[in-house]
Design a protein around this motif. Structure first.
Motif, mmCIF file in Angstrom:
data_model
loop_
_atom_site.group_PDB
_atom_site.id
_atom_site.type_symbol
_atom_site.label_atom_id
_atom_site.label_comp_id
_atom_site.label_asym_id
_atom_site.label_seq_id
_atom_site.Cartn_x
_atom_site.Cartn_y
_atom_site.Cartn_z
ATOM 1 N N GLN A 168 0.801 -1.229 0.000
ATOM 2 C CA GLN A 168 0.000 0.000 0.000
ATOM 3 C C GLN A 168 0.834 1.279 0.000
ATOM 4 O OE1 GLN A 168 -0.296 -2.572 2.075
ATOM 5 N NE2 GLN A 168 -2.416 -3.141 2.372
ATOM 6 N N GLY A 169 2.098 1.218 0.418
ATOM 7 C CA GLY A 169 2.922 2.414 0.457
ATOM 8 C C GLY A 169 2.905 3.143 1.780
ATOM 9 N N HIS A 170 2.632 2.431 2.877
ATOM 10 C CA HIS A 170 2.570 3.079 4.189
ATOM 11 C C HIS A 170 3.864 3.798 4.563
ATOM 12 C CE1 HIS A 170 -0.709 0.035 5.657
ATOM 13 N NE2 HIS A 170 -1.124 0.818 4.689
ATOM 14 N N GLU A 171 4.987 3.177 4.241
ATOM 15 C CA GLU A 171 6.261 3.765 4.654
ATOM 16 C C GLU A 171 6.459 5.149 4.043
ATOM 17 O OE1 GLU A 171 9.565 0.997 4.222
ATOM 18 O OE2 GLU A 171 8.181 -0.676 4.513
ATOM 19 N N THR A 172 5.827 5.363 2.905
ATOM 20 C CA THR A 172 5.907 6.670 2.247
ATOM 21 C C THR A 172 4.828 7.609 2.758
ATOM 22 O OG1 THR A 172 6.793 5.635 0.253
ATOM 23 C CG2 THR A 172 5.823 7.825 0.009
ATOM 24 N N VAL A 173 3.563 7.171 2.707
ATOM 25 C CA VAL A 173 2.442 8.059 3.000
ATOM 26 C C VAL A 173 2.399 8.438 4.473
ATOM 27 C CG1 VAL A 173 -0.052 8.334 2.910
ATOM 28 C CG2 VAL A 173 1.142 7.170 1.058
ATOM 29 N N PHE A 174 2.606 7.480 5.363
ATOM 30 C CA PHE A 174 2.592 7.809 6.784
ATOM 31 C C PHE A 174 3.683 8.835 7.110
ATOM 32 C CE2 PHE A 174 0.423 3.756 8.669
ATOM 33 C CZ PHE A 174 -0.701 4.023 7.900
ATOM 34 N N GLY A 219 -9.673 -3.837 4.336
ATOM 35 C CA GLY A 219 -10.877 -3.016 4.371
ATOM 36 C C GLY A 219 -10.613 -1.532 4.199
ATOM 37 N N SER A 220 -9.530 -1.169 3.501
ATOM 38 C CA SER A 220 -9.205 0.249 3.250
ATOM 39 C C SER A 220 -9.234 1.065 4.545
ATOM 40 C CB SER A 220 -10.179 0.843 2.216
ATOM 41 O OG SER A 220 -10.131 0.148 1.011
ATOM 42 N N ARG A 221 -8.608 0.511 5.574
ATOM 43 C CA ARG A 221 -8.671 1.130 6.892
ATOM 44 C C ARG A 221 -7.359 1.766 7.335
ATOM 45 N NH1 ARG A 221 -6.985 -1.637 11.401
ATOM 46 N NH2 ARG A 221 -8.846 -1.075 12.592
ATOM 47 N N SER A 222 -6.272 1.516 6.625
ATOM 48 C CA SER A 222 -4.955 1.861 7.150
ATOM 49 C C SER A 222 -4.825 3.333 7.478
ATOM 50 C CB SER A 222 -3.868 1.448 6.159
ATOM 51 O OG SER A 222 -3.858 0.061 5.974
ATOM 52 N N LEU A 223 -5.133 4.202 6.508
ATOM 53 C CA LEU A 223 -4.943 5.631 6.734
ATOM 54 C C LEU A 223 -6.078 6.220 7.558
ATOM 55 C CD1 LEU A 223 -2.909 7.834 6.103
ATOM 56 C CD2 LEU A 223 -4.204 8.361 4.035
ATOM 57 N N ALA A 224 -7.320 5.785 7.266
ATOM 58 C CA ALA A 224 -8.463 6.345 7.971
ATOM 59 C C ALA A 224 -8.436 6.020 9.466
ATOM 60 C CB ALA A 224 -9.761 5.846 7.354
ATOM 61 N N GLY A 235 -12.240 11.479 -0.473
ATOM 62 C CA GLY A 235 -11.962 12.483 0.536
ATOM 63 C C GLY A 235 -10.629 13.145 0.236
ATOM 64 N N ASN A 236 -9.958 13.611 1.274
ATOM 65 C CA ASN A 236 -8.648 14.233 1.083
ATOM 66 C C ASN A 236 -7.631 13.192 0.641
ATOM 67 O OD1 ASN A 236 -9.642 16.743 1.874
ATOM 68 N ND2 ASN A 236 -9.148 16.391 4.032
ATOM 69 N N VAL A 237 -6.833 13.544 -0.339
ATOM 70 C CA VAL A 237 -5.851 12.619 -0.910
ATOM 71 C C VAL A 237 -4.467 12.971 -0.380
ATOM 72 C CG1 VAL A 237 -4.751 11.846 -3.037
ATOM 73 C CG2 VAL A 237 -7.225 12.179 -2.968
ATOM 74 N N MET A 238 -3.795 12.000 0.222
ATOM 75 C CA MET A 238 -2.486 12.238 0.813
ATOM 76 C C MET A 238 -1.370 12.168 -0.231
ATOM 77 S SD MET A 238 -3.229 12.706 4.074
ATOM 78 C CE MET A 238 -4.733 13.510 3.458
ATOM 79 N N ASN A 239 -1.437 11.191 -1.139
ATOM 80 C CA ASN A 239 -0.414 11.024 -2.177
ATOM 81 C C ASN A 239 -1.118 10.611 -3.464
ATOM 82 O OD1 ASN A 239 1.547 9.727 -3.953
ATOM 83 N ND2 ASN A 239 2.977 9.761 -2.244
ATOM 84 N N PRO A 240 -1.324 11.540 -4.404
ATOM 85 C CA PRO A 240 -2.089 11.228 -5.616
ATOM 86 C C PRO A 240 -1.523 10.057 -6.416
ATOM 87 C CG PRO A 240 -1.781 13.593 -5.395
ATOM 88 C CD PRO A 240 -0.929 12.958 -4.341
ATOM 89 N N MET A 241 -0.215 9.941 -6.486
ATOM 90 C CA MET A 241 0.382 8.866 -7.279
ATOM 91 C C MET A 241 0.047 7.499 -6.692
ATOM 92 S SD MET A 241 4.400 8.206 -8.232
ATOM 93 C CE MET A 241 4.832 7.927 -6.505
ATOM 94 N N ILE A 242 0.128 7.377 -5.377
ATOM 95 C CA ILE A 242 -0.163 6.097 -4.739
ATOM 96 C C ILE A 242 -1.651 5.775 -4.842
ATOM 97 C CG2 ILE A 242 -0.291 4.959 -2.484
ATOM 98 C CD1 ILE A 242 2.495 5.979 -1.919
#
Length: 792
Positions: A512-518, A551-556, A671-678
């Motif tokens: 998912q790219g957590h290491e980048t987005v977080f 369940g698309s829960r990581s960032l939310a 909703g709000n997008v943290m990293n458009p590319m990801i």
């Protein structure tokens, strides 16, 4: 200008450096001194009574260290379902034990009933083959068809369950009478019977596990391919092996894809731990691809009858569905919630339909267990809705775009309580539809259709408007509904003395790219470089108790916990800064990495405050502890509700029935997008899987329960030339109103919205080509099925 830093920037994925250069650390890469190898002996029949497991010859073979059978585990616990679902008459579901190794009976091809541990992998394989050859299993008739399983009580997957049914669920039961009344009085009713085909997840990395035991302390360590290390630890310790939870560490290093199939605990994980304790040596197991086809949890597998009541203008009055959902031979951890609360509660879609009633019967069969797969219940709901709406539009000669538009919830209706019990907080479905129409150049479709006709091809346009509920929450609500765990998440933010930061998160990253987005989110909050932030995940000895990623829960959910922990860091930093700057705490502001006294040029950098927290020479020690580390747990107040509109254009070759996806357009509200590319990459992947389900993938068993699609030679995974270049847009933004980041979730969207768009496009192409007798084709819409439908 696009941002190049923090929230909103398309920062390149930092984890890709190690993945693309071959420096990842996967479970199979882990080699431990003294390591041994496990191989499982799996049933070659779908249903059988175990007469004798022959282990003597195998145990005496060179290099064999131990042989285990189901009898070794008959007195330990079983892997439980994660949700207790009641039938509509109030009776609890039937919940048979799922053992570490089968004993008494085998219940699907691939059901493991023995395991061999040896010095080398080949020695373990040789011994396992001997056990397989010499074991006696009395083959019983296989139960494959769900309707037959419910009708024939004389043949049972589990002897104690007379009707092969787990539960008969109704939602919402109080809606049933009003829904039936709406159908009786409706001017028009459309009925459609359809199949959500069974899928094999096929993650790039097969499942693998290494068990270790440390006799000096009594500690265990499990290194495994898990999306959810803490849940695995909880299940193994408390329910399966009965060991103290604090004595077990679960580590999920780099994991090569999951899509849901690695959320759950599997018996192989418990076996390697038990074997490691017995042998006092590490025990490693790595699945071969053929094992993955047979034993990993499959996805989907619903047979549904859906009815739509409406007036002659296409205004929706009610939806009613009856579904048989296959759970396979055993209940996997999320098997019971996927066809119920993750499916039935989405059966209103983005529409203002007054009445909805959903009935689901889950059925045991002699097939591999079925559980959550990317989207988990929401693709099944969306497919049923979007297909029956299109069928109704054809029956009444109505425009499918305008029918959806007139039935959409409007922006002035939020927050909106649906007839199936969800509360949508925000959305703008008209905006995403308008954006899809614009980006997909619907106005130019007729010109493209004429060009296709000139080549002898039939061109069709398919629409799907979808909504999903993700970031499962809140814990008190899901507890009432039957969840056996809380669905919060947690994060710890540790600011080191020199100012760099370690963030320990309960979510797990496996693509998912957590290491980048977080890191982007924390960098934005603290005004520090992203490069100074390390994201730590996947090790229960390092991270706070969290519920993993699905369940698309990581960032939310986990991202919200992380931002709350950072808020605590900033709050403590203000106290330290007030002391150092000799100002009132209320006068301290924080922005761009500096603590400042409002209205003055007096300031301290974030690094200076962090250093002071660890070297407290000038520090309010009488009121504040040293150090700068905070933990926060976040239990969301509601689901998040991403939504969108998808357009698909296909060409159908009338001579062969072959379907080519020419273009695919996605207009999403995340909703709000943290990293458009990801975000774009997540949508690409989901749509690819959705196209695979719609056109190619299908898990097929014969009447004896043999898996006919047990390899890539038979199971049609989508390749690069099966998908087009996508047009993806996430500019229609209605921020989530109840989490601090305003995010909704994007990881499953593509797989939810795409299958009905593809199938709708195929049916549209056939109708425009004169084949108006074709009302529906079940997925996968293969060339043979299309050709047969056209020529029926």
């Amino acid at each position: 200008m696009p941002k190049d830093y923090g929230i909103g920037a398309s920062s390149k994925r930092r984890e890709d450096v190690r993945f693309l250069s071959g420096l990842g650390n996967y479970t199979d890469d882990v080699v431990i001194a003294g390591q041994t190898y496990a191989v499982f002996v799996r049933s070659t029949v779908a249903h059988g009574r175990i007469v004798k497991v022959a282990t003597e010859a195998a145990a005496a073979m060179p290099g064999v260290l131990a042989v285990f059978t189901g009898e070794d585990f008959k007195d330990v616990g079983g892997n439980p379902a994660g949700w207790l679902i009641n039938s509509r008459d109030g009776t609890p579901m039937k919940e048979p034990k799922r053992p570490v190794l089968a004993h008494g009976k085998v219940r699907h091809v691939g059901d493991a009933y023995a395991a061999v541990v040896a010095e080398t992998l080949q020695q373990a394989k040789d011994a396992a083959q001997v056990i397989s050859d010499e074991t006696e299993i009395e083959e019983l008739p296989a139960i494959i068809d769900m309707a037959q399983a419910l009708a024939d009580a004389s043949n049972r997957v589990h002897d104690e369950i007379a009707d092969n049914q787990c539960y008969d669920w109704g939602w919402i039961e109080d809606n049933r009478a009003a829904t039936e009344a709406a159908f009786k009085s409706a001017p028009h009713v459309t009925t459609l019977e359809l199949v959500n085909n069974r899928l094999v997840p096929n993650a790039m990395e097969p499942r693998a596990s290494i068990g270790e035991y440390f006799p000096g302390t009594g500690d265990y360590k499990l290194t495994t391919t898990s999306q959810n290390p803490h849940l695995t630890r909880l299940l193994v310790a408390a329910f399966v092996l009965g060991i103290p939870e604090n004595k077990l560490t679960v580590v999920a290093p780099d994991v090569g894809g999951g899509f849901g199939s690695k959320i759950y605990h599997y018996g192989e994980e418990a076996l390697v731990l038990a074997a490691a304790k017995k042998l006092k040596r590490p025990v490693k197991w790595v699945a071969e691809r053929s094992e993955s086809f047979l034993s990993d949890a499959h996805g989907r597998d619903h047979v549904t009858k859906i009815e739509l009541a409406c007036d002659k203008e296409g205004n929706f009055l009610a939806f009613r569905t009856e579904t048989m959902a296959n759970v396979g031979a055993y209940l996997s951890n999320f098997a019971t919630v996927t066809p119920t609360f993750l499916h039935g509660t989405l059966m209103a879609g983005p529409y203002k339909v007054p009445h909805v009633y959903v009935n689901v019967k889950t059925v045991f069969t002699n097939t591999a267990p079925v559980d959550a797969y990317r989207g988990a219940g929401r693709p099944e709901a969306t497919y049923s809705l979007e297909r029956v709406i299109d069928k109704m539009c054809r029956e009444l000669n109505l425009d499918p775009f305008e029918v959806r538009r007139k039935n959409f919830l409007t922006t002035d209706m939020f927050p909106y309580t649906t007839p199936v019990g969800l509360v949508y907080d925000t959305g703008n479905y008209q905006a995403t539809l308008d954006k899809a129409i614009e980006l997909g150049d619907v106005a130019g479709f007729e010109k493209r259709r004429a060009a296709s006709a000139a080549k002898g091809k039939l061109r069709g346009l398919g629409l799907s408007t979808w909504i999903e509920a993700c970031g499962i929450a809140p814990s008190n609500l899901v507890g009432i509904l039957g969840a056996r765990v809380g669905l919060y998440d947690a994060a710890t933010v540790r600011v080191n003395a020199t100012g760099n930061i370690s963030v320990m998160v309960g979510a797990h990253s496996h693509g998912q790219g957590h290491e980048t987005v977080f890191a982007q989110v924390v960098a934005e909050q603290l005004g520090v470089p992203e490069s100074s932030i390390e994201i730590v995940h996947g090790d229960t000895s390092k991270i706070p108790f969290g519920m993993g990623s699905y369940g698309s829960r990581s960032l939310a959910v986990c991202g919200s916990a992380m931002t709350k922990a950072v808020d605590k860091i900033i709050a403590k930093g203000k106290k330290i800064a007030a002391h150092m700057l000799e100002a009132a705490e209320g006068d301290i502001t924080f922005a761009d990495g500096k603590f400042s006294v409002a209205g003055t040029d007096k300031a301290k950098t974030f690094g200076e405050i962090a250093f002071s927290a660890y070297v407290p020479h000038n520090y309010p020690l009488e009121t504040l502890e040293p150090g700068l580390e905070e933990t926060a747990f976040y239990d969301p107040a509601n689901f998040t509700y991403p939504a969108g509109a998808y357009l698909c254009e296909v060409e159908v070759d009338p001579e062969t029935g072959k379907v080519e996806v020419c273009s695919f357009t996605c207009a999403d509200d995340f909703g709000n997008v943290m990293n458009p590319m990801i975000v774009e990459g997540q949508v690409h992947g989901g749509v690819g899987q959705g196209i695979g389900q719609a056109l190619l993938e299908n898990t097929t068993y014969d009447e004896n329960g043999q898996l006919l699609t047990g390899s890539y030679m038979d199971y049609a995974m989508p390749r690069a030339d099966d998908v087009p270049f996508y047009t993806v847009d996430a500019s229609c933004i209605t921020p989530c109103t109840h989490n601090p980041l305003g995010v909704k979730g994007c990881g499953e969207a593509g797989a939810i919205g795409s299958p009905p768009a593809v199938v709708n496009a195929v049916i549209d192409a056939l109708h425009r080509g004169g084949h108006t007798h074709v009302k529906h084709i079940d997925m996968p819409v293969s060339p043979s099925r299309v050709w047969s439908a056209m020529n029926a």
